[in-house]
Design a protein around this motif. Structure first.
Motif, PDB file in Angstrom:
ATOM      1  N   UNK A  35       0.510  -1.476  -0.038  1.00 56.54           N
ATOM      2  CA  UNK A  35      -0.393  -0.230   0.218  1.00 56.54           C
ATOM      3  C   UNK A  35       1.054   1.074  -0.011  1.00 56.54           C
ATOM      4  N   UNK A  36       1.760   1.461   0.828  1.00 58.24           N
ATOM      5  CA  UNK A  36       3.027   2.112   0.666  1.00 58.24           C
ATOM      6  C   UNK A  36       3.479   2.376  -0.807  1.00 58.24           C
ATOM      7  N   UNK A  37       3.677   1.843  -1.531  1.00 54.40           N
ATOM      8  CA  UNK A  37       4.564   2.185  -2.983  1.00 54.40           C
ATOM      9  C   UNK A  37       3.030   2.384  -3.648  1.00 54.40           C
ATOM     10  N   UNK A  38       2.267   1.583  -3.522  1.00 52.67           N
ATOM     11  CA  UNK A  38       0.735   2.146  -4.014  1.00 52.67           C
ATOM     12  C   UNK A  38       0.402   4.509  -3.838  1.00 52.67           C
ATOM     13  N   UNK A  39       0.889   4.257  -2.557  1.00 53.04           N
ATOM     14  CA  UNK A  39       0.494   5.448  -2.487  1.00 53.04           C
ATOM     15  C   UNK A  39       1.720   7.058  -2.969  1.00 53.04           C
ATOM     16  N   UNK A  40       2.759   6.476  -2.791  1.00 50.36           N
ATOM     17  CA  UNK A  40       3.823   6.777  -3.594  1.00 50.36           C
ATOM     18  C   UNK A  40       3.870   6.964  -4.394  1.00 50.36           C
ATOM     19  N   UNK A  41       3.509   5.539  -5.778  1.00 49.69           N
ATOM     20  CA  UNK A  41       3.257   6.432  -7.262  1.00 49.69           C
ATOM     21  C   UNK A  41       1.672   6.987  -7.388  1.00 49.69           C
ATOM     22  N   UNK A  42       1.370   7.016  -6.591  1.00 53.14           N
ATOM     23  CA  UNK A  42       0.243   8.171  -6.902  1.00 53.14           C
ATOM     24  C   UNK A  42       0.065   8.591  -6.875  1.00 53.14           C
ATOM     25  N   UNK A  43       0.810   9.382  -5.496  1.00 49.07           N
ATOM     26  CA  UNK A  43       0.716  10.670  -5.406  1.00 49.07           C
ATOM     27  C   UNK A  43       1.883  11.675  -6.381  1.00 49.07           C
ATOM     28  N   UNK A  44       0.995  12.617  -6.500  1.00 46.61           N
ATOM     29  CA  UNK A  44       0.791  13.719  -7.840  1.00 46.61           C
ATOM     30  C   UNK A  44       2.229  14.788  -7.145  1.00 46.61           C
ATOM     31  N   UNK A  45       2.838  14.900  -8.032  1.00 45.53           N
ATOM     32  CA  UNK A  45       3.955  16.178  -7.857  1.00 45.53           C
ATOM     33  C   UNK A  45       4.434  16.925  -7.510  1.00 45.53           C
ATOM     34  N   UNK A 484      -4.314  -6.665  -1.650  1.00 45.14           N
ATOM     35  CA  UNK A 484      -3.558  -6.104  -3.215  1.00 45.14           C
ATOM     36  C   UNK A 484      -3.004  -5.052  -3.394  1.00 45.14           C
ATOM     37  N   UNK A 485      -2.421  -4.581  -4.313  1.00 47.33           N
ATOM     38  CA  UNK A 485      -2.675  -3.525  -5.361  1.00 47.33           C
ATOM     39  C   UNK A 485      -3.418  -3.341  -6.016  1.00 47.33           C
ATOM     40  N   UNK A 486      -4.480  -2.363  -6.251  1.00 50.57           N
ATOM     41  CA  UNK A 486      -5.481  -2.168  -7.454  1.00 50.57           C
ATOM     42  C   UNK A 486      -5.188  -2.450  -8.736  1.00 50.57           C
ATOM     43  N   UNK A 487      -3.955  -1.509  -8.585  1.00 47.47           N
ATOM     44  CA  UNK A 487      -3.518  -0.903 -10.550  1.00 47.47           C
ATOM     45  C   UNK A 487      -3.765   0.277 -11.247  1.00 47.47           C
ATOM     46  N   UNK A 488      -4.331   0.553  -9.813  1.00 46.73           N
ATOM     47  CA  UNK A 488      -5.554   2.240 -10.354  1.00 46.73           C
ATOM     48  C   UNK A 488      -4.579   2.924  -9.218  1.00 46.73           C
ATOM     49  N   UNK A 489      -4.087   3.115  -8.659  1.00 47.91           N
ATOM     50  CA  UNK A 489      -3.577   3.261  -7.644  1.00 47.91           C
ATOM     51  C   UNK A 489      -2.951   4.512  -7.871  1.00 47.91           C
ATOM     52  N   UNK A 490      -2.428   4.903  -9.033  1.00 43.61           N
ATOM     53  CA  UNK A 490      -1.100   5.844 -10.020  1.00 43.61           C
ATOM     54  C   UNK A 490      -2.035   6.781 -10.187  1.00 43.61           C
TER      55      UNK A 490
END
Length: 495
Positions: A35-45, A484-490
């Motif tokens: 979940x942490x990886x998904x959060x960081x991947x989706x965090x807008x610049x 599981x990662x949803x694949x949509x978080x990014x």
């Protein structure tokens, strides 16, 4: 809210969240790590969720502006498992006077290094143990193999009861709020946990004579006179948070308390519950003991509920952990108890000029401390907030040897260095992720997990993580362990 008033007080988000589940031992990457990886991947610049904490009228006012740049995620089952293990270790601490001194609390406090004044002010004259509320906060690092306990602070003067202010502030930030709703995250309300502990420890009688869970006590948030000016602002914020839940509380110090035949009074009103904020180190002289004595006597007579007696701190010193860790006492514990001790507690010893066992070998403690400075920490046994902690790897060899020698037979312990794993956090203001390490302050409420607050720093080799050394305050959200990662978080927050 959960059925158990002193279990995980999880506040569901608007779309709801599942309740706690049975504990389990996790292995490999956890759902929280994914979940942490998904959060960081989706965090807008450039997005900086920590600003919502600094801008919060209450959170920013209490805690300032140094906040972790993202929330931390923790599995619900992980939280239950950790709470159960901490509860088991706390049980072992409570059993030490019986195991080591035949139930003689005075002998036990002497072994901890308490002064006669402190012992006399804390214990009953007849030496009988009081029934104590189960309230504590464990400070832990997370190593590769799991959590390691640095210290366990017993009683009521525990920082972090109000940490849910940060959860509330983070949920005002659109990206974090969307992410939390999508994944069904929840959080623990420490103020509700505290109220649950009060209800469990001092159930108010209802019309039929049984406990009334809806009763609201009048509470004194009680500090030591010398500490009150520095703490008054914080205690007033605590009173405001309690007022949100219908509990009237008044900040005060021991010099403002009035004792009458029918009870304890503050501002002319009889107090139902005294929440103690002062600590054992405030009792240094006979005059200090005399100031405390009327309150202790009133509580022992049932004229007021004291949360918590200073006796709680007998089990919350680092010296008690050293006695629990000492190889000379291992025969007093069964196999399961030893596994619990070894799984949570790093090697910890009182500072004495004697031989001790390290990895199965008998060594001279002082010589070992000099030769293994890089792997040890010297700590005062009753200090708090990272005070009186000396990291060997940050201290020149000569100064280290001198401090260790000066600590012999005093209230100090040596503890094996714990190397926490680093986690990625965005740089303040929305920069690229960088590694940081955390101190986890995990509450034990009753017999289970009662919430947590966190401090972190990018100084990954720091001996102490504190605000004075650039530490940032943070909070966590509870998640499903099997997620599981949803694949949509990014794509969240990209607009």
């Amino acid at each position: 809210m959960p059925e158990n008033p002193t279990g995980p007080q999880e506040a569901p988000l608007r779309n709801g969240s599942a309740g706690p589940t049975a504990p389990h031992a996790s292995a490999g990457p956890t759902a929280a790590a994914r979940l942490t990886r998904a959060y960081l991947a989706g965090l807008p610049a450039g997005r900086a969720p920590e600003r919502s904490c600094a801008d919060s009228p209450l959170a920013g006012d209490i805690y300032g502006s140094a906040f972790l740049t993202r929330p931390v995620f923790f599995g619900r089952e992980e939280s239950r498992d950790l709470g159960a293990r901490l509860s088991g270790l706390y049980d072992l601490l409570l059993s030490l006077p019986d195991r080591l001194h035949g139930g003689d609390l005075r002998a036990f406090t002497t072994a901890l290094g308490w002064s006669p004044v402190q012992t006399g002010a804390t214990l009953r004259a007849d030496g009988r143990a009081r029934e104590l509320p189960r309230s504590a906060r464990a400070d832990l690092y997370r190593e590769e193999g799991g959590f390691r306990l640095l210290e366990l602070n017993g009683g009521s003067p525990l920082g972090g009861w109000d940490i849910a202010l940060l959860n509330r502030a983070l949920l005002q930030e659109p990206y974090t709020a969307s992410f939390a709703a999508r994944h069904g995250l929840g959080y623990t309300d420490g103020i509700e946990v505290l109220r649950g502990l009060w209800r469990e420890s001092f159930p108010a009688p209802g019309p039929g004579g049984g406990p009334d869970p809806s009763a609201h006590p009048f509470v004194a948030l009680l500090e030591w006179p010398g500490s009150y000016p520095a703490m008054e602002r914080h205690l007033r914020r605590m009173a405001a948070l309690l007022a949100e839940q219908g509990v009237e509380a008044v900040p005060c110090h021991l010099g403002q308390v009035e004792y009458r035949a029918d009870g304890v009074y503050v501002t002319g009103r009889r107090v139902d519950v005294v929440h103690r904020w002062f600590v054992i180190n405030d009792i240094a002289t006979p005059a200090d003991a005399a100031l405390l004595a009327p309150l202790t006597e009133a509580a022992d007579r049932g004229l007021v509920h004291l949360f918590t007696p200073l006796e709680n701190e007998v089990y919350g010193t680092k010296a008690a952990l050293a006695l629990l860790s000492d190889e000379r006492h291992r025969s007093l514990f069964d196999r399961a108890e030893l596994e619990l001790i070894d799984g949570l507690l790093p090697w910890t010893r009182l500072v004495r000029d004697e031989k001790v066992e390290v990895c199965g070998e008998r060594v001279d403690l002082l010589r070992y401390a000099r030769e293994h400075r890089e792997d040890l920490v010297l700590k005062a046994s009753s200090s708090h907030s990272g005070l009186d902690v000396l990291a060997g790897w940050e201290t020149p060899a000569g100064a280290w040897a001198e401090r260790v020698r000066a600590a012999v037979d005093g209230p100090f312990i040596l503890q094996r260095r714990v190397r926490p794993v680093a986690e990625d956090f965005p740089a303040p203001g929305g920069g690229a992720p960088e590694p940081a390490v955390l101190t986890w302050g995990v509450f034990l409420a009753g017999r289970g997990y009662g919430g947590a607050y966190l401090r972190g720093t990018t100084e990954v080799g720091a001996g102490v993580i504190s605000s004075g050394r650039g530490g940032r305050l943070g909070t966590l959200f509870l998640c499903e362990d099997s997620g599981e990662d949803s694949g949509e978080d990014s794509r969240e927050g990209a607009a």
